[in-house]
Design a protein around this motif. Structure first.
Motif, short mmCIF file in Angstrom:
data_model
loop_
_atom_site.label_atom_id
_atom_site.label_comp_id
_atom_site.label_asym_id
_atom_site.label_seq_id
_atom_site.Cartn_x
_atom_site.Cartn_y
_atom_site.Cartn_z
N VAL A 143 2.90 15.43 -20.13
CA VAL A 143 1.57 15.64 -19.54
C VAL A 143 0.70 14.40 -19.75
CG1 VAL A 143 -0.61 16.89 -19.82
CG2 VAL A 143 1.53 18.15 -19.63
N HIS A 144 0.63 13.91 -20.98
CA HIS A 144 -0.25 12.77 -21.28
C HIS A 144 0.32 11.46 -20.73
CE1 HIS A 144 -3.00 15.18 -23.57
NE2 HIS A 144 -2.07 15.56 -24.44
N THR A 145 1.63 11.30 -20.80
CA THR A 145 2.24 10.06 -20.27
C THR A 145 2.04 9.94 -18.78
OG1 THR A 145 3.93 10.04 -22.02
CG2 THR A 145 4.38 8.74 -20.04
N VAL A 146 2.31 11.02 -18.04
CA VAL A 146 2.20 10.96 -16.59
C VAL A 146 0.74 10.84 -16.17
CG1 VAL A 146 2.73 12.14 -14.42
CG2 VAL A 146 4.33 12.27 -16.31
N PHE A 147 -0.16 11.48 -16.93
CA PHE A 147 -1.59 11.31 -16.62
C PHE A 147 -2.00 9.85 -16.77
CE2 PHE A 147 -6.00 10.89 -17.94
CZ PHE A 147 -6.66 11.56 -16.93
N ALA A 148 -1.59 9.22 -17.88
CA ALA A 148 -1.92 7.80 -18.10
C ALA A 148 -1.28 6.92 -17.04
CB ALA A 148 -1.45 7.37 -19.50
N THR A 149 -0.06 7.28 -16.63
CA THR A 149 0.63 6.52 -15.58
C THR A 149 -0.11 6.64 -14.25
OG1 THR A 149 2.77 6.86 -16.66
CG2 THR A 149 2.81 6.21 -14.34
N GLU A 150 -0.52 7.87 -13.91
CA GLU A 150 -1.23 8.06 -12.64
C GLU A 150 -2.57 7.33 -12.65
OE1 GLU A 150 -2.64 11.55 -9.57
OE2 GLU A 150 -0.77 11.64 -10.65
N SER A 151 -3.23 7.30 -13.79
CA SER A 151 -4.48 6.56 -13.89
C SER A 151 -4.25 5.08 -13.60
CB SER A 151 -5.08 6.74 -15.30
OG SER A 151 -6.28 6.01 -15.43
N ALA A 152 -3.15 4.54 -14.13
CA ALA A 152 -2.81 3.14 -13.89
C ALA A 152 -2.44 2.91 -12.43
CB ALA A 152 -1.65 2.71 -14.80
N VAL A 153 -1.76 3.87 -11.81
CA VAL A 153 -1.38 3.74 -10.39
C VAL A 153 -2.63 3.74 -9.51
CG1 VAL A 153 -0.19 4.86 -8.45
CG2 VAL A 153 0.90 4.76 -10.70
N LEU A 154 -3.60 4.59 -9.84
CA LEU A 154 -4.86 4.60 -9.07
C LEU A 154 -5.58 3.26 -9.19
CD1 LEU A 154 -6.22 8.18 -9.91
CD2 LEU A 154 -5.35 7.39 -7.71
N LEU A 155 -5.50 2.67 -10.38
CA LEU A 155 -6.09 1.33 -10.57
C LEU A 155 -5.34 0.30 -9.72
CD1 LEU A 155 -7.89 -0.76 -11.94
CD2 LEU A 155 -6.32 -0.73 -13.89
N MET A 204 0.81 -1.21 0.00
CA MET A 204 0.00 0.00 0.00
C MET A 204 0.85 1.26 0.00
SD MET A 204 -3.00 1.17 2.64
CE MET A 204 -1.93 1.52 4.04
N TYR A 205 1.91 1.27 0.81
CA TYR A 205 2.75 2.46 0.94
C TYR A 205 3.69 2.61 -0.26
CZ TYR A 205 0.91 2.10 5.64
OH TYR A 205 0.05 1.99 6.70
N LEU A 206 4.11 1.49 -0.85
CA LEU A 206 4.95 1.56 -2.04
C LEU A 206 4.15 2.13 -3.22
CD1 LEU A 206 6.91 -1.81 -1.74
CD2 LEU A 206 7.71 0.50 -1.16
N PHE A 207 2.89 1.73 -3.32
CA PHE A 207 2.03 2.32 -4.36
C PHE A 207 1.80 3.80 -4.08
CE2 PHE A 207 0.21 -2.11 -5.12
CZ PHE A 207 0.85 -2.26 -6.34
N LEU A 208 1.70 4.16 -2.81
CA LEU A 208 1.52 5.56 -2.44
C LEU A 208 2.76 6.37 -2.84
CD1 LEU A 208 -0.20 7.71 -1.11
CD2 LEU A 208 0.70 7.00 1.12
N CYS A 209 3.94 5.77 -2.70
CA CYS A 209 5.18 6.43 -3.14
C CYS A 209 5.13 6.69 -4.64
CB CYS A 209 6.39 5.54 -2.83
SG CYS A 209 7.14 5.86 -1.22
#
Length: 317
Positions: free
Chosen positions: A110-122, A65-70
């Protein structure tokens, strides 16, 4: 501000520069808008920096959980840092010019990091699902190797789906003015300046938004639906309340991330009656609000991190 005077109305396959206009119709308020944006940026830097410092320093927090939070904090820092520094120079210093390579680089990040953050939230939603619905198998499912693979997959997926944006822009000819009515460079904002058909850009952009980000939303919703179903079967009312409050806070942050983003995506293609200032403000909101809110909801709302933050500021390091 006569920006067009500084940009010749010429024909060039690739212009040397673009002009970022800022927020159309709000040029007189740019200084004050910049103060609020800068304040949010500072909060994002402090909040995410604190989360990263505490988790990396404390070995007891080296759990999934905390590693994903990082990973979320890192993507948040990159997400807001790709746009805010240039945006502030536009608002405060009236430095509207950005080079063609610089604009494409900003668009890509902008688009790469947005897509990455979306995947991290998943990934974080999946982590909570396993922790609550499959607690006995939590450590075996989410071991260190799996977490590393998930992290790499989040980044690689973003790179693979966004890189075609750069190729599509590179193949467009640009004629006339090179003024982008926005605070940062993004795919459709650049494509609309081309003097050729941008149908491939529109189709691919919609495909990515619906199939990739849209699928993330569906899977996140499914995960939290299963979590809430499991919570309803908890015997303790207090445990149910804590779980509901935590999930509710998570869902609010997820909505702040996705709703303005999808609004911006679809406004570019269908929202011709939406005032430009509304579109641009919301387009900035989905890059700024989540980095500010995520440390509060995912970090300080977590007991272990809250105690360590309190101990840190009390001098118990």
């Amino acid at each position: 501000i006569m920006l067009s005077a500084s940009v010749p109305n010429d024909t060039a396959f690739h212009p040397s520069i673009f002009i970022l206009l800022g927020i159309p119709g709000m040029q007189d308020q740019h200084v004050w808008v910049a103060i609020s944006f800068c304040s949010m940026y500072i909060l994002a830097l402090v909040g995410n920096g604190t989360i990263l410092y505490i988790i990396t320093r404390d070995r007891t927090l080296h759990e999934p959980m905390y590693l994903f939070l990082c990973l979320l904090s890192i993507t948040d820092l990159v997400l807001c840092s790709t746009t805010l520094p240039k945006m502030l120079t536009i608002f405060w210093l009236r430095s509207h010019i950005i080079s063609y390579p610089g604009c494409l680089t900003q668009m890509f990040f902008v688009h790469t990091v947005f897509a990455t953050e979306s995947a991290v939230l998943l990934a974080m939603a999946f982590d909570r699902y396993v922790a609550i619905c499959r607690p006995l198998h939590y450590t075996s499912i989410l071991n260190a190797t799996v977490i590393v693979k998930i992290g790499l997959a989040c980044v690689v997926r973003g790179l693979l789906f966004v890189f075609p944006f750069v190729i599509l822009i590179e193949h467009l000819p640009f004629c006339g003015h090179h003024i982008i009515p926005h605070t940062y460079c993004e795919h459709m904002g650049i494509a609309k300046l081309a003097c050729a058909s941008i149908k491939p850009n529109t189709i691919y952009g919609l495909t990515v938004a619906l199939s990739v980000t849209g699928m993330d939303v569906v899977l996140i919703t499914t995960s939290y639906g299963l979590i809430l179903q499991a919570v309803l079967h908890l015997p303790s009312k207090d445990a149910q309340f804590r779980a509901f409050s935590t999930c509710g806070a998570h869902i609010c942050v997820i909505l702040v991330f996705y709703v303005p983003a999808f609004f911006s995506f679809f406004t570019h293609r269908f929202g011709h009656r939406v005032p430009p200032r509304v579109h641009i403000v919301l387009a900035n909101l989905y890059l700024l609000a989540p980095p500010v809110l995520n440390p509060l909801v995912y970090g300080i709302n977590t007991k272990q991190i809250r105690l360590r933050i309190f101990g840190f500021f009390m001098g118990k390091r």
